[in-house]
Design an enzyme around this catalytic site. Structure first.
Site, PDB file in Angstrom:
ATOM      1  N   TYR A 155      63.599  60.212  35.747  1.00  0.00           N
ATOM      2  CA  TYR A 155      64.060  59.630  34.382  1.00  0.00           C
ATOM      3  C   TYR A 155      64.406  58.305  34.583  1.00  0.00           C
ATOM      4  CZ  TYR A 155      64.448  64.542  32.931  1.00  0.00           C
ATOM      5  OH  TYR A 155      64.367  65.818  32.498  1.00  0.00           O
TER       6      TYR A 155
ATOM      7  N   HIS B 276      56.132  62.611  30.237  1.00  0.00           N
ATOM      8  CA  HIS B 276      56.328  64.018  29.771  1.00  0.00           C
ATOM      9  C   HIS B 276      57.102  64.063  28.584  1.00  0.00           C
ATOM     10  CE1 HIS B 276      57.828  68.249  30.167  1.00  0.00           C
ATOM     11  NE2 HIS B 276      56.535  68.587  30.544  1.00  0.00           N
ATOM     12  N   HIS B 277      58.219  63.434  28.558  1.00  0.00           N
ATOM     13  CA  HIS B 277      59.182  63.189  27.229  1.00  0.00           C
ATOM     14  C   HIS B 277      59.968  61.817  27.107  1.00  0.00           C
ATOM     15  CE1 HIS B 277      62.251  65.684  29.135  1.00  0.00           C
ATOM     16  NE2 HIS B 277      63.037  64.779  28.540  1.00  0.00           N
TER      17      HIS B 277
ATOM     18  N   HIS C 134      60.777  60.570  30.920  1.00  0.00           N
ATOM     19  CA  HIS C 134      60.746  61.433  31.908  1.00  0.00           C
ATOM     20  C   HIS C 134      59.254  61.431  32.538  1.00  0.00           C
ATOM     21  CE1 HIS C 134      60.181  66.034  32.838  1.00  0.00           C
ATOM     22  NE2 HIS C 134      60.197  65.286  34.103  1.00  0.00           N
TER      23      HIS C 134
ATOM     24  N   HIS D 237      69.429  71.190  23.242  1.00  0.00           N
ATOM     25  CA  HIS D 237      69.913  70.623  24.235  1.00  0.00           C
ATOM     26  C   HIS D 237      70.755  71.412  25.391  1.00  0.00           C
ATOM     27  CE1 HIS D 237      70.637  66.984  27.136  1.00  0.00           C
ATOM     28  NE2 HIS D 237      71.775  67.376  26.995  1.00  0.00           N
TER      29      HIS D 237
ATOM     30  N   HIS E   9      71.509  71.181  30.021  1.00  0.00           N
ATOM     31  CA  HIS E   9      71.095  70.852  31.379  1.00  0.00           C
ATOM     32  C   HIS E   9      70.410  71.623  32.201  1.00  0.00           C
ATOM     33  CE1 HIS E   9      74.416  67.312  31.119  1.00  0.00           C
ATOM     34  NE2 HIS E   9      73.462  67.083  30.332  1.00  0.00           N
TER      35      HIS E   9
ATOM     36  N   MET F 215      75.829  71.846  29.217  1.00  0.00           N
ATOM     37  CA  MET F 215      76.019  71.456  28.061  1.00  0.00           C
ATOM     38  C   MET F 215      75.402  72.572  27.047  1.00  0.00           C
ATOM     39  SD  MET F 215      75.505  67.320  27.429  1.00  0.00           S
ATOM     40  CE  MET F 215      76.391  66.346  28.065  1.00  0.00           C
TER      41      MET F 215
END
Length: 580
Positions: A210, A243-244, A315, A394, A396, A469
Site C-alpha cells: 500500500y 489493484h485498487h 494497492h 469497508h 479490515h 471496522m
C-alpha cells in the site's frame, strides 16, 4: 499487455455480437498479462457472457476458469477448456472438491462455447447463468466475485480426477461481475481534469504494497468546484500490478500545510500529520468504469475553507514479487466551476471506531451490526429525504461479508447494498442500480461478517489494519449536516458482560481493567463467543449521531434501544436456469 490490447480491439467471438449495447469489462488475470478476461452482464437473460484470451506456454492442454467463495483454488466451480489426446477441443462444466480433484458436472452449464486458436493464443467464449440451482455451480450475484484459474499440461484422456491445485500456473482475480451498466451523465462543457498520481514509484518486491502519495491541489481550487466524474489512470504495462486506489482529502484547517510523503502507507516514517488524510474523495478497483455523479449533484472540492492537500493510496498486487516495477498510476478527477443544483455528501454508517466492539478468535463467521437509528434520522434528515446513489463497503482484514438493510416504521425495505464475498483488498465506490430515498425516521442497519479462525485472541475494533471496522460510506444528495450515524454497545451493558464473565465464568476480567484488557483476559470458548454475540444483538446502543463539525446532534444518545424489525423481508426467490 498484448492480450489486453486484443480485448480492446474488438471481441469478435461473441461478446460484442451477443450484447451490442452492453459495455464490455476487462481485467488481466495474471501479473504478466498472458491471460485476460472480458465479460458482459446481461440482466434480462440473467447471464454473464465471458471471453478469455490466453497466451499459453507450449504443452498446455487445459485451461480452467471458475469461481470460488474467497479465492481458494478448491473447492471451486470451473469451466474447463481442454484438448484430448486426439486433438479434440471441448469446454466442460466441472467442480473441484476440497482436495482439488475435478468432477464433471452432470448438468453442463458452461453454455454457448466457441473458440479459436491462432499460434499460441487461444480465445474462447461461453455463457453462464447467474443461478442454475445446481449445488455444484457458483451463484453469480451482486458484490465481489473471486475468479480462479489454472493452466495445465497434457495429454489428457478425460477431466475426471484432474487435480487443479497441482497446476504449475494458477491464480485468482477479484472482480464485480454484475456491474451497474447505466451510462454516465454527460460531462459539462467547462469540465477540466486534475490528476492525482504516484511519482515513478519503485514498487517493493513484496506481494502486497500500500503506497501513499501526498499532493497539493492547484490554487484554482481556492474557489469551490464540483467533482462530477473520476477514473483510473494506469501506467501502460502496469494493468495487472495496480489493484485498487483511493484518493483521500486531508481534513486539516484551510491554511495548514500537510507534509509531503511518498512511501509505504504503514511505514513508521510516515509523518503523523498525514493521518488526517482520511476522507474518501474517490475509490477505484480493478475492472471499474469511470464513476459519474448524477446530473443534479457533484462532490464539493475547494473553496476558502478547504485544505488543499489530498493523499493517493495505491494497492500494488505483485504475486511474482518482481523488483523491477516502476509506476506512476493514479486517479483523474473531472471538475467543474459551474456548481450543480446539489452538493453531494457522504454519510458513515455502521460501527463506531472503538474497542467496545470485538470479534472472538476461532470464528468461521461472527456477525456485528452497526445502527443508524430512527431517533437520529428523525432529527438529521429533512422532510423530503436524501437520495443515496453510491456505496463503499469497508472492513479490515477479517471481514468477509457486508450488507446494509433499510427499515421504515419497522418494515424492511429493499437492501441498500450487499457483498457476500467481500474482501478488503477490493474496494471501490459502487454506483447503486437503483437510487434509494432515505426519509426522516428511517433506520439503517449495517452488518459485517468476520472470519477469525486463524487468530489466537480477540480482534478489537479500531483504526489499525489488524483491528476491525464495519462501515458503509453512502454517497447521496442533497448534502445535509449528518456525517456519522454509527453505534457501539452501551458501556453499561459491556461492563455487565465483563462482570458476568468474572463472577460466573471465573475469567480474569474486572472493573479495574480497560475494555481492551478485559477482552484479552477472557479465554474464548464457543459458548463465551455466543454469549457475546447475543449481547451485541440485544444490548442498548451508544450512538454517534454526528454533524459535520464533529458535534452530536442535540439529544441524549446513550442507552438507545436497538431498532425493532417488525416485518423483515422474506428471502428472495431463486430465479434459476436449469440445464437441459
Amino acid at each position: 499487455m498484448a492480450l489486453l490490447l486484443l480485448l480492446g480491439l474488438g471481441l469478435r467471438l461473441g461478446l460484442a455480437a451477443g450484447a451490442r449495447a452492453a459495455p464490455v469489462f476487462r481485467v488481466p488475470l495474471d501479473a504478466a498479462g498472458r491471460l485476460a478476461l472480458a465479460w458482459t452482464p446481461d440482466e434480462a437473460a440473467r447471464a454473464v457472457r465471458f471471453e478469455v484470451h490466453a497466451q499459453a506456454p507450449p504443452g498446455t492442454a487445459w485451461l480452467a476458469l471458475g469461481f470460488s467463495d474467497f479465492g481458494a483454488a478448491a473447492p471451486a466451480d470451473y469451466c474447463v477448456l481442454w484438448r484430448d489426446w486426439r486433438g479434440r477441443v471441448a469446454l466442460q462444466d466441472t467442480w473441484a472438491n476440497e482436495d482439488g480433484l475435478l468432477d464433471v458436472d452432470k448438468n453442463q452449464n458452461c453454455l454457448e462455447f466457441r473458440h479459436v486458436q491462432r499460434h499460441n493464443v487461444t480465445k474462447f467464449t461461453f455463457m453462464r447463468h447467474f443461478d442454475t440451482c445446481d449445488d455444484h455451480d457458483y451463484v453469480i450475484e451482486d458484490g465481489t466475485t473471486h475468479v480462479v484459474w489454472a493452466l495445465g499440461r497434457g495429454p489428457l484422456t478425460r477431466l475426471q480426477g484432474l487435480n487443479v491445485t497441482a497446476a504449475a500456473q494458477r491464480g485468482m482475480q477479484r472482480v464485480q461481475l454484475l456491474k451497474n451498466t447505466r451510462p454516465p451523465a454527460p460531462l459539462p462543457r467547462d469540465a477540466w481534469t486534475l490528476e492525482v498520481r504516484a511519482q515513478a514509484v519503485r514498487v517493493p518486491s513484496a506481494d502486497t504494497t500500500y503506497w501513499c502519495h501526498v499532493q497539493r491541489l492547484p490554487h484554482s481550487l481556492a474557489s469551490k468546484h464540483h467533482i462530477v466524474q473520476y477514473e483510473a489512470v494506469i501506467q501502460p504495462g502496469n494493468e495487472a500490478l495496480v489493484h485498487h486506489m483511493e484518493v483521500f482529502h486531508c481534513e486539516a484547517p484551510a491554511g495548514e500545510e500537510v507534509p509531503g510523503y511518498d512511501g509505504p502507507c504503514f511505514a513508521a516514517e510516515r509523518p503523523a500529520p498525514t493521518q488526517v488524510c482520511k476522507r474518501v474523495l474517490a475509490a477505484w478497483a480493478m475492472g471499474a468504469l469511470p464513476f459519474s455523479y448524477p446530473e443534479e449533484a457533484g462532490l464539493p472540492i475547494g473553496g476558502p475553507d478547504y485544505n488543499l492537500y489530498v493523499m493517493l493510496e495505491v494497492h500494488y498486487n505483485n504475486p511474482e514479487q518482481r523488483d523491477d516495477w516502476v509506476d506512476s498510476s493514479g486517479v483523474r478527477l473531472y471538475l467543474t466551476p459551474t456548481l450543480r443544483k446539489y452538493d453531494g455528501g457522504v454519510i458513515e454508517l455502521g460501527l463506531e471506531y472503538t474497542d467496545k466492539m470485538a470479534i472472538p478468535p476461532g470464528q468461521a463467521e461472527f456477525m456485528l451490526s452497526g445502527y443508524c437509528v430512527t431517533e437520529c434520522t428523525a432529527v438529521a434528515v429533512p422532510a423530503d429525504g436524501i437520495v443515496v446513489f453510491g456505496s463503499q463497503l469497508h472492513t479490515h482484514l477479517t471481514g468477509v461479508r457486508v450488507l446494509t438493510r433499510h427499515f421504515r416504521d419497522g418494515r424492511e425495505l429493499p437492501e441498500l447494498n450487499r457483498d457476500n464475498h467481500y474482501s478488503t483488498h477490493f474496494q471501490e465506490i459502487r454506483p447503486l442500480k437503483r437510487r434509494v430515498r432515505v426519509l426522516p425516521g428511517d433506520a439503517l442497519i449495517t452488518t459485517c461478517g468476520y472470519k477469525t479462525d486463524d487468530r489466537d485472541n480477540i480482534t478489537l475494533g479500531g483504526f489499525a489494519i489488524s483491528d476491525e471496522m464495519c462501515v458503509n460510506y453512502v454517497h447521496y444528495f442533497p448534502k445535509i449536516d449528518l456525517e456519522v450515524c454509527k453505534s457501539s454497545i452501551s458501556s453499561e451493558s459491556l461492563s455487565t458482560y465483563f462482570r458476568f464473565m468474572h463472577e460466573w465464568e471465573r475469567q480474569r476480567t474486572g472493573a479495574a481493567l480497560g475494555v481492551s484488557d478485559n477482552y484479552r483476559a477472557i479465554e474464548w470458548t464457543p459458548l463465551r463467543a455466543r454469549l457475546l454475540a447475543d449481547l451485541y444483538h440485544e444490548a442498548p446502543l451508544s450512538m454517534q449521531c454526528n454533524q459535520s463539525t464533529g458535534e452530536r446532534f442535540p439529544g441524549y444518545w446513550e442507552n438507545i434501544p436497538v431498532p425493532p424489525v417488525l416485518f423483515p423481508l422474506p428471502p428472495p426467490p431463486r430465479l434459476c436456469h436449469l440445464a437441459h
